[in-house]
Scaffold this motif. Structure first.
Motif, PDB file in Angstrom:
ATOM      1  N   PRO A 166      24.288  -9.228  -7.396  1.00  0.00           N
ATOM      2  CA  PRO A 166      24.603  -9.963  -8.621  1.00  0.00           C
ATOM      3  C   PRO A 166      24.568 -11.451  -8.308  1.00  0.00           C
ATOM      4  O   PRO A 166      24.868 -11.857  -7.179  1.00  0.00           O
ATOM      5  CB  PRO A 166      26.020  -9.494  -8.963  1.00  0.00           C
ATOM      6  N   LEU A 167      24.179 -12.269  -9.275  1.00  0.00           N
ATOM      7  CA  LEU A 167      24.073 -13.702  -8.995  1.00  0.00           C
ATOM      8  C   LEU A 167      25.465 -14.307  -8.836  1.00  0.00           C
ATOM      9  O   LEU A 167      26.393 -13.943  -9.547  1.00  0.00           O
ATOM     10  CB  LEU A 167      23.304 -14.398 -10.119  1.00  0.00           C
ATOM     11  N   SER A 168      25.592 -15.233  -7.912  1.00  0.00           N
ATOM     12  CA  SER A 168      26.900 -15.825  -7.626  1.00  0.00           C
ATOM     13  C   SER A 168      27.220 -16.981  -8.571  1.00  0.00           C
ATOM     14  O   SER A 168      28.309 -17.502  -8.585  1.00  0.00           O
ATOM     15  CB  SER A 168      26.908 -16.329  -6.184  1.00  0.00           C
ATOM     16  N   ARG A 169      26.214 -17.426  -9.353  1.00  0.00           N
ATOM     17  CA  ARG A 169      26.404 -18.559 -10.277  1.00  0.00           C
ATOM     18  C   ARG A 169      25.290 -18.507 -11.324  1.00  0.00           C
ATOM     19  O   ARG A 169      24.417 -17.629 -11.271  1.00  0.00           O
ATOM     20  CB  ARG A 169      26.348 -19.873  -9.494  1.00  0.00           C
ATOM     21  N   GLY A 170      25.322 -19.449 -12.257  1.00  0.00           N
ATOM     22  CA  GLY A 170      24.266 -19.502 -13.260  1.00  0.00           C
ATOM     23  C   GLY A 170      23.099 -20.366 -12.786  1.00  0.00           C
ATOM     24  O   GLY A 170      23.171 -21.009 -11.721  1.00  0.00           O
ATOM     25  N   TYR A 171      21.997 -20.372 -13.568  1.00  0.00           N
ATOM     26  CA  TYR A 171      20.821 -21.176 -13.196  1.00  0.00           C
ATOM     27  C   TYR A 171      20.106 -21.687 -14.439  1.00  0.00           C
ATOM     28  O   TYR A 171      20.101 -21.023 -15.486  1.00  0.00           O
ATOM     29  CB  TYR A 171      19.815 -20.336 -12.394  1.00  0.00           C
ATOM     30  N   ASN A 172      19.472 -22.845 -14.296  1.00  0.00           N
ATOM     31  CA  ASN A 172      18.515 -23.353 -15.293  1.00  0.00           C
ATOM     32  C   ASN A 172      17.115 -23.053 -14.764  1.00  0.00           C
ATOM     33  O   ASN A 172      16.836 -23.308 -13.585  1.00  0.00           O
ATOM     34  CB  ASN A 172      18.624 -24.877 -15.420  1.00  0.00           C
ATOM     35  N   PHE A 173      16.245 -22.557 -15.639  1.00  0.00           N
ATOM     36  CA  PHE A 173      14.870 -22.233 -15.221  1.00  0.00           C
ATOM     37  C   PHE A 173      13.880 -22.929 -16.148  1.00  0.00           C
ATOM     38  O   PHE A 173      13.983 -22.805 -17.369  1.00  0.00           O
ATOM     39  CB  PHE A 173      14.582 -20.737 -15.385  1.00  0.00           C
ATOM     40  N   LEU A 174      12.896 -23.591 -15.563  1.00  0.00           N
ATOM     41  CA  LEU A 174      11.764 -24.085 -16.366  1.00  0.00           C
ATOM     42  C   LEU A 174      10.474 -23.518 -15.771  1.00  0.00           C
ATOM     43  O   LEU A 174      10.167 -23.748 -14.598  1.00  0.00           O
ATOM     44  CB  LEU A 174      11.699 -25.617 -16.369  1.00  0.00           C
ATOM     45  N   TYR A 175       9.739 -22.775 -16.601  1.00  0.00           N
ATOM     46  CA  TYR A 175       8.481 -22.146 -16.166  1.00  0.00           C
ATOM     47  C   TYR A 175       7.301 -22.943 -16.708  1.00  0.00           C
ATOM     48  O   TYR A 175       7.309 -23.355 -17.870  1.00  0.00           O
ATOM     49  CB  TYR A 175       8.374 -20.722 -16.714  1.00  0.00           C
ATOM     50  N   HIS A 176       6.298 -23.105 -15.871  1.00  0.00           N
ATOM     51  CA  HIS A 176       5.048 -23.724 -16.329  1.00  0.00           C
ATOM     52  C   HIS A 176       3.902 -22.801 -15.916  1.00  0.00           C
ATOM     53  O   HIS A 176       3.617 -22.639 -14.724  1.00  0.00           O
ATOM     54  CB  HIS A 176       4.876 -25.111 -15.690  1.00  0.00           C
ATOM     55  N   GLY A 177       3.280 -22.158 -16.910  1.00  0.00           N
ATOM     56  CA  GLY A 177       2.249 -21.154 -16.602  1.00  0.00           C
ATOM     57  C   GLY A 177       0.857 -21.705 -16.801  1.00  0.00           C
ATOM     58  O   GLY A 177       0.582 -22.375 -17.796  1.00  0.00           O
ATOM     59  N   GLU A 178      -0.032 -21.424 -15.853  1.00  0.00           N
ATOM     60  CA  GLU A 178      -1.434 -21.844 -15.987  1.00  0.00           C
ATOM     61  C   GLU A 178      -2.352 -20.651 -16.187  1.00  0.00           C
ATOM     62  O   GLU A 178      -3.564 -20.795 -16.236  1.00  0.00           O
ATOM     63  CB  GLU A 178      -1.866 -22.587 -14.726  1.00  0.00           C
ATOM     64  N   ILE A 179      -1.757 -19.467 -16.258  1.00  0.00           N
ATOM     65  CA  ILE A 179      -2.571 -18.255 -16.418  1.00  0.00           C
ATOM     66  C   ILE A 179      -2.684 -17.986 -17.909  1.00  0.00           C
ATOM     67  O   ILE A 179      -1.661 -17.894 -18.581  1.00  0.00           O
ATOM     68  CB  ILE A 179      -1.885 -17.045 -15.746  1.00  0.00           C
ATOM     69  N   PRO A 180      -3.921 -17.883 -18.423  1.00  0.00           N
ATOM     70  CA  PRO A 180      -4.018 -17.616 -19.862  1.00  0.00           C
ATOM     71  C   PRO A 180      -3.283 -16.319 -20.195  1.00  0.00           C
ATOM     72  O   PRO A 180      -3.430 -15.303 -19.503  1.00  0.00           O
ATOM     73  CB  PRO A 180      -5.518 -17.506 -20.114  1.00  0.00           C
ATOM     74  N   ASN A 181      -2.521 -16.388 -21.244  1.00  0.00           N
ATOM     75  CA  ASN A 181      -1.655 -15.287 -21.618  1.00  0.00           C
ATOM     76  C   ASN A 181      -2.433 -14.088 -22.137  1.00  0.00           C
ATOM     77  O   ASN A 181      -3.382 -14.258 -22.881  1.00  0.00           O
ATOM     78  CB  ASN A 181      -0.791 -15.824 -22.763  1.00  0.00           C
ATOM     79  N   GLY A 182      -2.072 -12.896 -21.721  1.00  0.00           N
ATOM     80  CA  GLY A 182      -2.727 -11.702 -22.261  1.00  0.00           C
ATOM     81  C   GLY A 182      -4.162 -11.546 -21.785  1.00  0.00           C
ATOM     82  O   GLY A 182      -4.937 -10.792 -22.352  1.00  0.00           O
ATOM     83  N   ALA A 183      -4.549 -12.246 -20.721  1.00  0.00           N
ATOM     84  CA  ALA A 183      -5.931 -12.171 -20.246  1.00  0.00           C
ATOM     85  C   ALA A 183      -6.090 -11.112 -19.159  1.00  0.00           C
ATOM     86  O   ALA A 183      -7.178 -10.900 -18.648  1.00  0.00           O
ATOM     87  CB  ALA A 183      -6.376 -13.526 -19.716  1.00  0.00           C
ATOM     88  N   GLY A 184      -5.005 -10.463 -18.792  1.00  0.00           N
ATOM     89  CA  GLY A 184      -5.099  -9.440 -17.752  1.00  0.00           C
ATOM     90  C   GLY A 184      -5.174 -10.044 -16.357  1.00  0.00           C
ATOM     91  O   GLY A 184      -5.683  -9.425 -15.431  1.00  0.00           O
TER      92      GLY A 184
END
Ligand code: GLA
Length: 393
Positions: free
Chosen positions: A109-127
């Motif tokens: 279990p996580l010991s604390r909370g987190y902030n996450f920022l994702y930056h995706g370069e993979i075209p979505n739904g392209a397999g």
């Protein structure tokens, strides 16, 4: 790639906090070179990690909350670590939520909370495995920040399990494994039954790997995928008359299969099984020809793989078939096939370097006039698996 410095500014705008608390991670997308729909049958696959993928910036928070944001999607979520359940409305954040859930299941279990920022370069739904990339980068980041061991084989298995059980997609191990364990300029020969794997230098000489994105939305992909899986299970049940211990189609050799194919009652199920066993054989023949540097022979095997996915496994569809046949008409193309689950998504072609521009132009035109869809092309190099980044990188 967006510069890390830019992402860092976005992160601070979104979440505030101190620069020095931010950690940076990256996981690639993947392309499969050959061995399609073999992973969940205990067969072998031959994928490679791409040089583009998902970058993740994370910082800890003391209130125990998880805050998810992305540069790609407007949806952001704030979630209490104790209330993790799949929710359609949570969209892409179900993938990282699934990982937090998975870690808790495994006694982390996580010991604390987190902030996450994702930056995706993979075209979505392209397999090209954008979801596996999000899962793996999240698991790697959280294990690192929680001071745990980061075993990339374990991370692939846990990420696959989260996708199977939390998100509800019954995928095999290939995508998460490639994203977690890839290596620059190498493809991964993975036996999906034993998880034994070998990093094979993939030298294309004067040739390039070109990914063609059909931009066809992969409608119904999950239900058709699950239907193929159950047809393979039916084939195993029928073949148990000859092999009572059989668990997976990939445990049979091609001659064993051929001798006993008649035990499979249903003609469609028989074609599905034949694809799987022959495709596994094509992967091992690929290793032989690649060892000899015979890329032309490998191209032929890629072509045979596509034709089998079209005629026996029936997972290609008009768009993938149109793109592959246009590709094969271009001089300098050694081989071309669909990659991934099928029903849309991408093709992968091995193309002589001098022909790449012509390839993109001619295949683009023919594909667009055959389907009315505008394709995208990416000339790709093979990159590394998941890792932590230094900010100045
Ligand atoms: C999808 C799945 C993989 C694999 C491929 C087909 O990408 O996630 O596990 O089954 O389809 O080879």
């Amino acid at each position: 790639m967006a510069k890390l410095a830019q992402l860092k500014s976005l992160f601070l705008e979104q979440f505030g906090g101190k620069e020095s608390d931010i950690s940076f991670f990256q996981a690639p997308g993947r392309v499969n070179l050959i061995g399609e729909h073999t992973d969940y049958n205990g067969g072998s696959v031959f994928p490679a990690a791409l040089t583009f993928g998902t970058t993740l910036l994370v910082s800890p928070r003391e209130d125990g909350k998880l805050l998810f944001a992305s540069t790609n999607f407007p949806i952001t979520r704030e979630i209490a670590t104790g209330s993790l359940a799949f929710d359609e409305a949570d969209d892409w954040t179900n993938y990282p939520k699934g990982i937090v859930w998975e870690l808790a299941q495994r006694g982390i279990p996580l010991s604390r909370g987190y902030n996450f920022l994702y930056h995706g370069e993979i075209p979505n739904g392209a397999g090209l495995s954008s979801s596996a990339s999000i899962e793996v980068v999240t698991a790697f980041a959280l294990l690192t920040l929680e001071g745990r061991e980061t075993d990339t084989v374990e991370i692939s298995l846990w990420s696959q399990h989260a996708e199977n059980e939390f998100v509800g997609v019954k995928c095999g191990i290939m995508d998460q494994f490639a994203v977690a364990n890839g290596k620059k300029d190498h493809a991964i020969l993975l036996d999906c039954d034993t998880l034994r794997y070998e990093l094979v230098p993939f030298r294309t000489g004067d040739n390039k790997l070109v990914i063609g994105n059909t931009n066809k939305r992969r409608g119904l992909v999950d239900s058709k995928y699950n239907e193929r899986r159950s047809q393979c299970e039916q084939a195993v049940r029928d073949l148990r008359q000859a092999f009572p211990e059989l668990q997976l189609l990939g445990q049979l050799t091609l001659p064993q299969y051929r001798e006993n194919e008649g035990l499979i009652q249903d003609e469609t199920v028989r074609r599905r099984a034949r694809h799987v066993v022959e495709e596994i054989d094509r992967v091992s023949r690929s290793m032989e020809v690649l060892k000899q540097g015979d890329l032309a022979a490998f191209g032929q095997l890629m072509n045979a793989s596509h034709d089998s996915l079209r005629d026996l496994y029936e997972v290609t569809g008009d768009e993938l078939d149109a793109m592959v046949s246009a590709a094969r008409e271009v001089p300098g193309v050694l081989g071309s096939r669909m990659t991934g689950a099928g029903f849309g998504g991408c093709t992968i072609s091995l193309v002589h370097g001098d022909s790449v521009d012509r390839f993109i132009e001619e295949v683009g035109k023919k594909y667009e006039s055959a389907t009315g869809l505008h394709p995208d092309f990416y000339v790709c190099d093979i990159g590394d698996g998941v890792r932590q980044l230094k900010e100045e990188a």
